[in-house]
Scaffold this active site. Structure first.
Site, PDB file in Angstrom:
ATOM      1  N   HIS A 152       0.855  -1.197   0.000  1.00 24.75           N
ATOM      2  CA  HIS A 152       0.000   0.000   0.000  1.00 24.75           C
ATOM      3  C   HIS A 152       0.883   1.236   0.000  1.00 24.75           C
ATOM      4  O   HIS A 152       1.958   1.240   0.614  1.00 24.75           O
ATOM      5  CB  HIS A 152      -0.991  -0.010   1.164  1.00 24.75           C
ATOM      6  CG  HIS A 152      -0.388   0.014   2.542  1.00 24.75           C
ATOM      7  ND1 HIS A 152       0.045   1.179   3.143  1.00 24.75           N
ATOM      8  CD2 HIS A 152      -0.153  -0.976   3.436  1.00 24.75           C
ATOM      9  CE1 HIS A 152       0.501   0.894   4.350  1.00 24.75           C
ATOM     10  NE2 HIS A 152       0.411  -0.412   4.558  1.00 24.75           N
ATOM     11  N   ASP A 184      -0.215   4.352   0.936  1.00 25.66           N
ATOM     12  CA  ASP A 184      -0.594   5.387   1.904  1.00 25.66           C
ATOM     13  C   ASP A 184       0.050   5.133   3.263  1.00 25.66           C
ATOM     14  O   ASP A 184       0.527   4.030   3.554  1.00 25.66           O
ATOM     15  CB  ASP A 184      -2.121   5.474   2.051  1.00 25.66           C
ATOM     16  CG  ASP A 184      -2.774   4.168   2.510  1.00 25.66           C
ATOM     17  OD1 ASP A 184      -2.353   3.096   2.050  1.00 25.66           O
ATOM     18  OD2 ASP A 184      -3.697   4.241   3.346  1.00 25.66           O
ATOM     19  N   ASP A 209       6.393   0.935   6.952  1.00 24.58           N
ATOM     20  CA  ASP A 209       5.011   0.559   6.597  1.00 24.58           C
ATOM     21  C   ASP A 209       4.505   1.461   5.482  1.00 24.58           C
ATOM     22  O   ASP A 209       3.889   2.465   5.761  1.00 24.58           O
ATOM     23  CB  ASP A 209       4.136   0.676   7.853  1.00 24.58           C
ATOM     24  CG  ASP A 209       2.711   0.232   7.627  1.00 24.58           C
ATOM     25  OD1 ASP A 209       2.451  -0.414   6.601  1.00 24.58           O
ATOM     26  OD2 ASP A 209       1.867   0.547   8.469  1.00 24.58           O
ATOM     27  N   GLU A 243      -5.157   1.831   2.350  1.00 19.39           N
ATOM     28  CA  GLU A 243      -5.083   0.616   3.167  1.00 19.39           C
ATOM     29  C   GLU A 243      -5.276   0.958   4.630  1.00 19.39           C
ATOM     30  O   GLU A 243      -5.929   0.232   5.381  1.00 19.39           O
ATOM     31  CB  GLU A 243      -3.725  -0.081   2.962  1.00 19.39           C
ATOM     32  CG  GLU A 243      -3.624  -1.461   3.607  1.00 19.39           C
ATOM     33  CD  GLU A 243      -3.212  -1.458   5.077  1.00 19.39           C
ATOM     34  OE1 GLU A 243      -3.355  -2.491   5.740  1.00 19.39           O
ATOM     35  OE2 GLU A 243      -2.753  -0.412   5.572  1.00 19.39           O
ATOM     36  N   GLU A 244      -4.696   2.108   5.026  1.00 25.40           N
ATOM     37  CA  GLU A 244      -4.695   2.477   6.451  1.00 25.40           C
ATOM     38  C   GLU A 244      -6.067   2.929   6.944  1.00 25.40           C
ATOM     39  O   GLU A 244      -6.245   3.168   8.129  1.00 25.40           O
ATOM     40  CB  GLU A 244      -3.668   3.592   6.711  1.00 25.40           C
ATOM     41  CG  GLU A 244      -2.220   3.197   6.412  1.00 25.40           C
ATOM     42  CD  GLU A 244      -1.642   2.206   7.424  1.00 25.40           C
ATOM     43  OE1 GLU A 244      -2.368   1.744   8.303  1.00 25.40           O
ATOM     44  OE2 GLU A 244      -0.443   1.901   7.297  1.00 25.40           O
ATOM     45  N   GLU A 294       3.872  -6.331   4.011  1.00 30.68           N
ATOM     46  CA  GLU A 294       3.746  -5.565   5.268  1.00 30.68           C
ATOM     47  C   GLU A 294       4.883  -5.943   6.211  1.00 30.68           C
ATOM     48  O   GLU A 294       5.409  -7.056   6.145  1.00 30.68           O
ATOM     49  CB  GLU A 294       2.412  -5.895   5.946  1.00 30.68           C
ATOM     50  CG  GLU A 294       1.190  -5.377   5.232  1.00 30.68           C
ATOM     51  CD  GLU A 294       0.847  -3.937   5.601  1.00 30.68           C
ATOM     52  OE1 GLU A 294       1.604  -3.308   6.372  1.00 30.68           O
ATOM     53  OE2 GLU A 294      -0.177  -3.450   5.092  1.00 30.68           O
ATOM     54  N   HIS A 318       3.651   3.229  12.093  1.00 28.28           N
ATOM     55  CA  HIS A 318       2.718   4.210  12.663  1.00 28.28           C
ATOM     56  C   HIS A 318       3.349   5.047  13.785  1.00 28.28           C
ATOM     57  O   HIS A 318       2.751   6.017  14.235  1.00 28.28           O
ATOM     58  CB  HIS A 318       1.423   3.570  13.210  1.00 28.28           C
ATOM     59  CG  HIS A 318       0.656   2.781  12.185  1.00 28.28           C
ATOM     60  ND1 HIS A 318      -0.631   2.354  12.374  1.00 28.28           N
ATOM     61  CD2 HIS A 318       0.999   2.339  10.951  1.00 28.28           C
ATOM     62  CE1 HIS A 318      -1.045   1.671  11.307  1.00 28.28           C
ATOM     63  NE2 HIS A 318      -0.053   1.658  10.431  1.00 28.28           N
TER      64      HIS A 318
HETATM   65 ZN    ZN Z   1       0.861  -1.252   6.354  1.00 27.12          ZN
END
Ligand code: ZN
Length: 378
Positions: A66, A68, A98, A130-131, A158, A351
Site C-alpha cells: 500500500h 498510503d 510501513d 489501506e490504512e 507488510e 505508525h
Molecule cells: Zn501497512
C-alpha cells in the site's frame, strides 16, 4: 536507498492524493520499458497501480504494497518525517517501514525480474487507502482475472521482520448514535441524556469484551481472543444542557474463527432491554442505532497455500506466525489468490514517531526477491 528516499518524499497520508507517488513509480517502470495500469479511485484523486514485469505465461507472483501512510500530526519526530534520514543503520521516515521500504525493494528488483528468461511474470500491485480500512485495493482486486491477470500467489510485504505470516484477525468498524432529548440541566427528568446512555452502552461493550477474553483462546494470536475498543466519542453542547445526541466509534478485532455479528447483536439487545424502554417513556424520539461502517476480512491461508510454501522457501523459515493487525491479504485470499504476509521492518515501528526500517531488513528483503527470480523459471 535512492528509491526509498523518493518514495518517502511524497506525503501520501491516507487523506491526501497518492497520484504523485504513482506517477513516480510509473516513470521508474517506464525507464525499464514497462507499462502499468492505473485503477483510479471513484473521485479520481488516488489510484492503485498494477504492472506486469517479465515472463510471458499465466499466473505469476504478485508483490503487493500500500502506498498510503498514517498521519504524523501530534507525533514528535527527531528528523523531518518526509526526508529519509540514516542513523546507525536505520532509515527513518514516515512509511519507511510501513511499507515503502518493501515497495523500494521491489522497484530495485525490477531489472532482475526483467532480465531473466522467466516462464511466469512478477506483478507489482500498489494500493491506496489501506490504512483507512483496506478500501482502495478492492476495485483492483475486482479486476483480477478480468481486465488484469490473476497472480497464482501474492506476497503482501507488510512489516513482519521477514517472518512468514499466514493468518490475521478481522476488523469490524461501527458507529453507535444515541438520540435523546435536550432539556435544561436543572430539569434533567424532562430530557433524555444521550451521553449517559452512550456511557452505559460503552460499559456494556467492555463487559462483552471481558466475556470474549474469558471464552475465546487461540494462542496463535496476541491477545489470544477477539478484542473490542472504543476509539472516539462526541456528544453534547454545554455543561448546562442535557445532551440530545452522542455518537461513538468502536471496533471489534475478531479471531478468524469468531462470529463477528455476535457483538453488535448483543449490544443491540442490551440497548433494547436495558436502555430504550426508559428513554422512550420520556420521548418517543429516543433511539439507539449501530451502523456497520466497514470491515476487513480475517486472513487464513489455505493449508496447502502456494504463497505460504513459497515464502517459507525464500526466507528459509520453517514455521509461520499469526498477527492481530489486518492487511489486504484476507481480501486477496477471498478473491481466490493465495496470499502470504512477509516484508521488511518491524510492525512495532509502523505508525510510530521516528518510524524506521533497518538496512539489514532491506537487505533481507532484497535477498528474498533475488531468490524469487529462479522460482519463476521453473
Ligand atoms: Zn501497512
Amino acid at each position: 536507498m535512492e528509491l526509498l528516499t523518493a518514495l518517502v518524499g511524497f506525503d501520501t497520508t491516507s487523506a491526501k492524493s497518492n497520484l504523485e507517488l504513482i506517477g513516480f513509480v510509473e516513470s521508474v517502470l517506464r525507464g525499464h520499458g514497462l507499462a502499468a495500469t492505473r485503477v483510479a479511485s471513484p473521485d479520481g484523486t488516488k489510484a492503485d497501480l498494477f504492472a506486469t514485469i517479465g515472463g510471458e505465461g499465466e499466473g505469476g507472483i504478485g508483490l503487493s504494497g500500500h502506498t498510503d501512510c498514517v498521519p504524523v500530526e501530534g507525533q514528535s519526530w527527531t528528523s523531518d518525517p518526509f526526508t529519509l534520514t540514516e542513523r546507525g543503520g536505520k532509515l527513518y521516515a514516515r512509511g519507511s517501514c510501513d511499507m515503502k521500504g518493501f515497495i523500494a525493494c521491489v522497484l530495485a528488483a525490477v531489472p532482475l525480474f526483467k532480465a531473466g528468461e522467466f516462464k511466469e511474470p512478477v506483478h507489482l500491485i500498489l494500493s491506496y487507502d489501506e490504512e483507512v480500512g483496506c478500501t482502495g485495493v478492492r476495485p483492483l482486486i475486482a479486476q483480477l482475472g478480468k481486465d488484469l491477470p490473476r497472480p497464482r500467489a501474492i506476497i503482501v510485504g507488510e512489516p513482519t521482520s521477514m517472518a512468514v505470516i499466514d493468518a490475521h484477525k478481522r476488523i469490524d468498524a461501527y458507529r453507535t448514535t444515541v438520540h435523546g432529548r435536550e432539556a435544561h440541566s436543572s430539569l434533567p427528568t424532562l430530557g433524555v441524556n444521550a451521553i449517559s446512555a452512550a456511557a452505559a452502552l460503552i460499559g456494556e461493550i467492555d463487559r462483552i469484551g471481558a466475556g470474549l477474553a474469558k471464552t475465546e483462546n487461540d494462542p496463535r494470536f496476541g491477545p489470544p481472543f477477539s478484542t473490542i475498543s472504543v476509539g472516539t466519542i462526541k456528544g453534547g453542547t454545554a455543561a448546562n444542557l442535557v445532551p440530545k445526541t452522542c455518537a461513538f466509534h468502536w471496533q471489534v478485532r475478531s479471531l478468524p474463527s469468531a462470529t463477528p455479528a455476535v457483538v453488535p447483536r448483543d449490544l443491540t439487545r442490551f440497548a433494547e432491554e436495558a436502555l430504550l424502554p426508559r428513554m422512550k417513556r420520556v420521548t418517543e424520539e429516543a433511539g439507539i442505532e449501530t451502523e456497520s461502517l466497514n470491515f476487513v476480512p480475517a486472513f487464513v491461508a489455505g493449508s496447502a497455500s502456494e504463497a505460504v510454501a513459497l515464502a517459507l522457501k525464500l526466507t528459509g523459515e520453517t514455521k509461520t506466525g499469526a498477527v492481530s493487525y489486518t492487511t489486504e491479504a484476507g481480501l486477496f485470499e477471498l478473491a481466490g489468490c493465495p496470499a502470504v504476509i512477509c516484508g521488511p521492518g518491524d510492525i512495532a515501528q509502523a505508525h510510530a514517531a521516528d518510524e524506521y526500517v533497518s538496512l539489514d531488513q532491506l537487505a533481507a528483503c532484497l535477498a528474498f526477491l533475488d531468490g524469487l527470480a529462479p522460482e519463476l523459471s521453473k
